[in-house]
Motif scaffolding. Structure first.
Motif, PDB file in Angstrom:
ATOM      1  N   SER A 100      -8.839  -3.401  13.843  1.00 43.82           N
ATOM      2  CA  SER A 100     -10.071  -3.670  13.108  1.00 43.82           C
ATOM      3  C   SER A 100     -10.142  -2.806  11.856  1.00 43.82           C
ATOM      4  CB  SER A 100     -11.274  -3.395  14.010  1.00 43.82           C
ATOM      5  OG  SER A 100     -12.481  -3.504  13.284  1.00 43.82           O
ATOM      6  N   ASN A 101      -9.807  -1.520  11.986  1.00 41.88           N
ATOM      7  CA  ASN A 101      -9.816  -0.639  10.814  1.00 41.88           C
ATOM      8  C   ASN A 101      -8.853  -1.130   9.743  1.00 41.88           C
ATOM      9  OD1 ASN A 101     -11.719   1.121  11.878  1.00 41.88           O
ATOM     10  ND2 ASN A 101     -10.181   2.421  12.853  1.00 41.88           N
ATOM     11  N   ARG A 102      -7.721  -1.627  10.155  1.00 38.84           N
ATOM     12  CA  ARG A 102      -6.740  -2.132   9.181  1.00 38.84           C
ATOM     13  C   ARG A 102      -7.275  -3.353   8.440  1.00 38.84           C
ATOM     14  NH1 ARG A 102      -0.653  -1.225  11.480  1.00 38.84           N
ATOM     15  NH2 ARG A 102      -1.021   0.780  12.520  1.00 38.84           N
ATOM     16  N   VAL A 103      -7.934  -4.243   9.185  1.00 35.33           N
ATOM     17  CA  VAL A 103      -8.503  -5.431   8.554  1.00 35.33           C
ATOM     18  C   VAL A 103      -9.582  -5.019   7.550  1.00 35.33           C
ATOM     19  CG1 VAL A 103      -9.903  -7.494   8.945  1.00 35.33           C
ATOM     20  CG2 VAL A 103      -7.969  -6.992  10.465  1.00 35.33           C
ATOM     21  N   MET A 104     -10.483  -4.127   7.969  1.00 35.38           N
ATOM     22  CA  MET A 104     -11.586  -3.725   7.087  1.00 35.38           C
ATOM     23  C   MET A 104     -11.079  -2.997   5.844  1.00 35.38           C
ATOM     24  SD  MET A 104     -13.874  -5.165   8.738  1.00 35.38           S
ATOM     25  CE  MET A 104     -14.134  -5.778  10.400  1.00 35.38           C
ATOM     26  N   ASN A 105     -10.063  -2.169   6.006  1.00 36.90           N
ATOM     27  CA  ASN A 105      -9.487  -1.474   4.853  1.00 36.90           C
ATOM     28  C   ASN A 105      -8.830  -2.460   3.895  1.00 36.90           C
ATOM     29  OD1 ASN A 105     -10.278   1.075   5.699  1.00 36.90           O
ATOM     30  ND2 ASN A 105      -8.390   1.451   6.834  1.00 36.90           N
ATOM     31  N   THR A 106      -8.232  -3.511   4.423  1.00 32.70           N
ATOM     32  CA  THR A 106      -7.622  -4.532   3.575  1.00 32.70           C
ATOM     33  C   THR A 106      -8.686  -5.319   2.823  1.00 32.70           C
ATOM     34  OG1 THR A 106      -5.783  -4.735   5.151  1.00 32.70           O
ATOM     35  CG2 THR A 106      -6.040  -6.501   3.545  1.00 32.70           C
ATOM     36  N   LEU A 107      -9.787  -5.639   3.504  1.00 33.77           N
ATOM     37  CA  LEU A 107     -10.874  -6.371   2.844  1.00 33.77           C
ATOM     38  C   LEU A 107     -11.494  -5.558   1.716  1.00 33.77           C
ATOM     39  CD1 LEU A 107     -12.691  -7.947   5.934  1.00 33.77           C
ATOM     40  CD2 LEU A 107     -11.333  -9.145   4.212  1.00 33.77           C
ATOM     41  N   ALA A 108     -11.460  -4.237   1.839  1.00 34.20           N
ATOM     42  CA  ALA A 108     -12.036  -3.385   0.797  1.00 34.20           C
ATOM     43  C   ALA A 108     -11.309  -3.533  -0.529  1.00 34.20           C
ATOM     44  CB  ALA A 108     -12.020  -1.923   1.252  1.00 34.20           C
ATOM     45  N   ASP A 109     -10.118  -4.124  -0.530  1.00 30.78           N
ATOM     46  CA  ASP A 109      -9.397  -4.386  -1.778  1.00 30.78           C
ATOM     47  C   ASP A 109     -10.104  -5.457  -2.619  1.00 30.78           C
ATOM     48  OD1 ASP A 109      -7.472  -2.585  -0.993  1.00 30.78           O
ATOM     49  OD2 ASP A 109      -6.057  -4.097  -0.290  1.00 30.78           O
ATOM     50  N   PHE A 110     -10.973  -6.266  -1.984  1.00 25.67           N
ATOM     51  CA  PHE A 110     -11.565  -7.402  -2.672  1.00 25.67           C
ATOM     52  C   PHE A 110     -12.951  -7.111  -3.258  1.00 25.67           C
ATOM     53  CE2 PHE A 110      -8.354  -9.178   0.058  1.00 25.67           C
ATOM     54  CZ  PHE A 110      -7.789 -10.191  -0.714  1.00 25.67           C
ATOM     55  N   THR A 111     -13.603  -6.066  -2.781  1.00 26.11           N
ATOM     56  CA  THR A 111     -14.906  -5.670  -3.315  1.00 26.11           C
ATOM     57  C   THR A 111     -15.225  -4.262  -2.845  1.00 26.11           C
ATOM     58  OG1 THR A 111     -17.279  -6.170  -3.370  1.00 26.11           O
ATOM     59  CG2 THR A 111     -16.088  -6.740  -1.371  1.00 26.11           C
ATOM     60  N   PRO A 112     -15.925  -3.479  -3.650  1.00 25.26           N
ATOM     61  CA  PRO A 112     -16.295  -2.129  -3.194  1.00 25.26           C
ATOM     62  C   PRO A 112     -17.468  -2.136  -2.226  1.00 25.26           C
ATOM     63  CG  PRO A 112     -17.119  -2.513  -5.395  1.00 25.26           C
ATOM     64  CD  PRO A 112     -16.278  -3.706  -5.059  1.00 25.26           C
ATOM     65  N   ASP A 113     -18.190  -3.271  -2.149  1.00 24.15           N
ATOM     66  CA  ASP A 113     -19.384  -3.348  -1.298  1.00 24.15           C
ATOM     67  C   ASP A 113     -19.054  -4.109  -0.021  1.00 24.15           C
ATOM     68  OD1 ASP A 113     -21.045  -2.042  -3.173  1.00 24.15           O
ATOM     69  OD2 ASP A 113     -21.219  -3.910  -4.311  1.00 24.15           O
TER      70      ASP A 113
END
Length: 419
Positions: free
Chosen positions: A81-94
């Motif tokens: 889950s942490n890996r997925v969320m960290n990857t999604l953070a590449d698409f927006t800072p919020d």
């Protein structure tokens, strides 16, 4: 615009990442002590495996249909889950992590982006980086993005795993398609009530009078209605402290001995207190319960529960355990076969609004001790320092006969690639 990203069949997908032979094979994941089904792949759902079904009732089906069965591996799921969320953070800072497999993303300033392609890019990039498939729903409000996500997940071939609601026509069509019981934030009780009034889908709900919704579903229901109507009402909320914290366990066998239960209650109390301190809060009520085995009709049933008021706000494991032991002593009866026990702490308040008692309260020295214990346990292991009432030699071990390796969190379990 908001994007809701949801991992598809998350627990099952985590298992598939490290075992390609599981692709397209039905998978179920079991709860603590391998008791009930808590996650299913689409293939397992198609075979009729029900959510929450007792595993022992489906053993024959598991074997006949070749269903892969796994014990819950929360260390693996949490890390993935942490890996997925960290990857999604590449698409927006919020980004707001909503649950272990869901997150809301704010897409402000993306007016000139092709959001459908952007969502499809999220899907491809997360799949490439983590191996986890996701669905992406994008809309002007959080509630509508939930609806869009359901469409993306239901029709992956037509949507490319991403769907955008960006017009009134799309919104109305999506809301008419969404059954009222499937609307985010509407539970079974409200769904039944609305259906009796002829409201069967989300679109019909948005046509209800504001006054009726507020009077019957509170201001929360009114905010949901407006959000579904396209008026951004639900924003990123701060993560609120839990209203109650519990640590409960089912025993592998049945227990009669008071000393065993006393030690377990001490362990549960310490775990609750640790969670409480992690959110910088205190509790004012401590509840202890015991359950006999409801499936054993041949044995006497006894399911006591007792709540004790602390008299002062505390997060000390010593205090919480002291009150829990008093409750246990009052509810325990000899002769019963106990299958489950637990400790629940409630009436939780933040540290900054702590109301002290002039004549009776928490020993301030205990808080220094608790902070020291937390620091030691975080640095060298979660059970290195415990209460004297706990058994240092007893490790709580859940029944996990089908546990997969901890591929990402234990060195011995890391996959070896031979080239």
């Amino acid at each position: 615009m908001f994007a809701l990203v949801d991992c598809n069949n998350f627990y099952a997908s985590c298992q598939r990442v490290f075992d390609p032979k599981l692709q397209h094979r039905p998978i179920v994941v079991l709860s603590n002590n391998d008791g009930c089904v808590i996650a299913r792949s689409n293939e397992a759902k198609a075979l009729g495996v029900a959510m929450g079904a007792p595993a022992f009732q489906f053993e024959k089906l598991f074997e006949e249909k070749g269903i892969a069965v796994f014990s819950s591996n929360y260390a693996l799921y949490g890390d993935m889950s942490n890996r997925v969320m960290n990857t999604l953070a590449d698409f927006t800072p919020d980004i707001q992590v909503y649950s272990i497999d869901e997150a809301f993303l704010k897409l402000y300033g993306f007016d000139h982006f092709d959001l459908t392609r952007y969502g499809q890019q999220m899907h491809r990039w997360v799949k490439q980086c983590t191996g986890i498939p996701i669905s992406v729903g994008i809309a002007p409000t959080k509630a509508l993005s939930k609806v869009a996500n359901k469409i993306a997940k239901k029709f992956p071939d037509r949507t490319g795993n991403a769907y955008v609601i960006d017009t009134k026509d799309k919104a109305e069509k999506a809301l008419r398609w969404t059954q009222i019981g499937d609307v985010w934030g509407i539970g079974r009780r409200y769904a039944d009530k609305l259906q009796r009034l002829g409201v069967h889908n989300a679109w019909q709900f948005t046509q209800m009078p504001d006054e009726w919704v507020q009077n019957n579903m509170s201001i929360v229901g009114l905010r949901l209605k407006r959000d579904l109507s396209g008026l951004a009402t639900l924003d990123f909320e701060d993560i609120k402290p839990k209203k109650n914290i519990s640590t409960t366990r089912s025993f592998e066998g049945m227990v009669k001995e008071y000393d065993y239960l006393r030690e377990r209650v001490a362990t549960f109390s310490y775990a609750c207190a640790e969670k409480l301190r992690n959110q910088n809060s205190n509790c004012n009520l401590v509840t202890v319960f015991l359950n006999t085995n409801r499936f054993r009709q041949d044995l006497a049933a006894y399911n006591p529960c007792l709540t004790v008021a602390t008299g002062f706000p505390t997060s000390s494991a010593m205090d919480i355990n002291g009150f829990a032991q008093k409750a246990l002593k009052l509810i325990y009866k000899e002769g019963y076969h106990y299958k489950k026990a637990g400790v629940i702490i409630s009436a939780i308040s933040p540290n900054e609004s702590r109301q002290l008692n002039m004549f009776w309260g928490e020993d301030p020295r205990q808080m220094d001790l608790m902070r020291t214990m937390d620091k030691i346990n975080r640095s060298i292991g979660s059970t290195k320092v415990m209460l004297a009432a706990q058994d240092l030699g007893r490790k709580w071990k859940m029944k996990q006969e089908r546990l997969s390796p901890h591929y990402t969190t234990r060195w011995p379990d890391i996959i070896t690639v031979k080239s």
